[in-house]
Design a protein around this motif. Structure first.
Motif, mmCIF file in Angstrom:
data_model
loop_
_atom_site.group_PDB
_atom_site.id
_atom_site.type_symbol
_atom_site.label_atom_id
_atom_site.label_comp_id
_atom_site.label_asym_id
_atom_site.label_seq_id
_atom_site.Cartn_x
_atom_site.Cartn_y
_atom_site.Cartn_z
ATOM 1 N N ARG A 1 3.868 1.485 -1.145
ATOM 2 C CA ARG A 1 4.487 1.594 -2.464
ATOM 3 C C ARG A 1 3.503 2.203 -3.471
ATOM 4 O O ARG A 1 3.883 3.050 -4.285
ATOM 5 C CB ARG A 1 4.947 0.208 -2.946
ATOM 6 C CG ARG A 1 5.626 0.244 -4.318
ATOM 7 C CD ARG A 1 6.081 -1.140 -4.728
ATOM 8 N NE ARG A 1 6.664 -1.105 -6.051
ATOM 9 C CZ ARG A 1 7.917 -0.751 -6.327
ATOM 10 N NH1 ARG A 1 8.724 -0.388 -5.349
ATOM 11 N NH2 ARG A 1 8.364 -0.739 -7.558
ATOM 12 N N GLN A 2 2.246 1.779 -3.404
ATOM 13 C CA GLN A 2 1.247 2.319 -4.313
ATOM 14 C C GLN A 2 1.033 3.814 -4.056
ATOM 15 O O GLN A 2 0.890 4.602 -5.000
ATOM 16 C CB GLN A 2 -0.071 1.566 -4.139
ATOM 17 C CG GLN A 2 -1.164 1.993 -5.110
ATOM 18 C CD GLN A 2 -0.748 1.817 -6.556
ATOM 19 O OE1 GLN A 2 -0.153 0.796 -6.913
ATOM 20 N NE2 GLN A 2 -1.039 2.802 -7.389
ATOM 21 N N GLU A 3 1.000 4.211 -2.781
ATOM 22 C CA GLU A 3 0.875 5.634 -2.466
ATOM 23 C C GLU A 3 2.063 6.416 -3.017
ATOM 24 O O GLU A 3 1.904 7.522 -3.551
ATOM 25 C CB GLU A 3 0.786 5.823 -0.950
ATOM 26 C CG GLU A 3 -0.500 5.302 -0.329
ATOM 27 C CD GLU A 3 -0.475 5.413 1.179
ATOM 28 O OE1 GLU A 3 0.447 6.069 1.716
ATOM 29 O OE2 GLU A 3 -1.381 4.848 1.828
ATOM 30 N N THR B 1 1.736 6.811 -6.791
ATOM 31 C CA THR B 1 0.754 7.845 -7.128
ATOM 32 C C THR B 1 1.358 9.233 -6.976
ATOM 33 O O THR B 1 1.187 10.113 -7.836
ATOM 34 C CB THR B 1 -0.481 7.707 -6.233
ATOM 35 O OG1 THR B 1 -1.056 6.404 -6.411
ATOM 36 C CG2 THR B 1 -1.527 8.767 -6.565
ATOM 37 N N ARG C 1 0.826 -1.207 0.000
ATOM 38 C CA ARG C 1 0.000 0.000 0.000
ATOM 39 C C ARG C 1 0.861 1.258 0.000
ATOM 40 O O ARG C 1 0.565 2.226 -0.719
ATOM 41 C CB ARG C 1 -0.923 -0.003 1.217
ATOM 42 C CG ARG C 1 -2.069 -0.996 1.120
ATOM 43 C CD ARG C 1 -2.884 -1.012 2.388
ATOM 44 N NE ARG C 1 -4.023 -1.926 2.276
ATOM 45 C CZ ARG C 1 -4.814 -2.249 3.292
ATOM 46 N NH1 ARG C 1 -4.589 -1.737 4.501
ATOM 47 N NH2 ARG C 1 -5.827 -3.073 3.116
#
Length: 218
Positions: A190-192, A195, A188
């Motif tokens: 890493r995804q933030e 983005t 999560r």
């Protein structure tokens, strides 16, 4: 003949050296897993704050931490401007690639210890089962020597053996839970970060540095 001590401490002390060694190994692995889980939980809290800083572009490239490292990587690519013949999309991709590399390196550096959680979760039950099988074999040997198959003779040895399996499960279950939760939280974060990197790349690629040549800024 005195009754056998069936308390947890008594079972551990009465167990054979192999079973005691299995129990000690599992307890050490469990302690190490708890230490790793607590350390990573604290570290993930810090990383979460870093990702919020990166998303808000707070602190700039002069600060400390992962957010600053990612912004410094972006600044290095952005400061040179676009290369001759390089499109804006290629310029943005180059900036974002530098940020992704910095983010990945930072996240890899804080994931040490997770393989131990995975290994403990997968192997601990089998190590405990090995101790149980070994202990039951010893119990059967004692039965053969004593020529007595009464429950009073069999129960202590079997209880000692089964305790090894119980300790193996107590070591494996928290390790599996901690590993899954930590991996999910790292994903999560890493995804933030990705983005935020996309937003920063779009902003920087639309604003060439003052040092860029006229051709590059076109």
């Amino acid at each position: 003949m005195s009754a056998p001590d069936l308390s947890l401490l008594g079972l551990v002390l009465q167990a054979g050296p192999v079973v005691q060694g299995v129990m000690a190994l599992l307890l050490l692995a469990s302690l190490a897993c708890w230490a790793i889980a607590i350390e990573k939980a604290i570290l993930l809290g810090r990383l979460s704050r870093q990702m919020r800083r990166l998303a808000a572009a707070e602190g700039g490239a002069a600060g400390e931490g992962l957010a600053a490292e990612v912004q410094r990587a972006a600044a290095r690519e952005w400061s040179g401007g676009r290369d001759p013949g390089e499109s804006r999309a290629e310029y943005r991709e180059r900036i974002e690639r530098a940020m992704r590399d910095a983010l990945s390196a930072g996240l890899r550096g804080v994931q040490g210890g997770l393989p131990l959680l995975a290994t403990t979760g997968a192997v601990a039950p089998f190590i405990g089962l090995f101790g149980t099988v070994w202990g039951i074999m010893g119990s059967f040997q004692g039965i053969a020597q004593a020529h007595d198959t009464s429950l009073a003779v069999v129960a202590p040895g079997i209880a000692e053996a089964l305790l090894a399996t119980a300790i193996g499960l107590l070591a494996a279950i928290p390790a599996v839970i901690a590993y899954n939760r930590l991996i999910l939280r790292f994903a999560r974060l890493r995804q933030e970060g990705m983005t935020a990197i996309g937003a920063i790349g779009a902003r920087l690629s639309a604003r060439p540095p003052q040092a860029a040549t006229p051709a590059a800024a076109a």
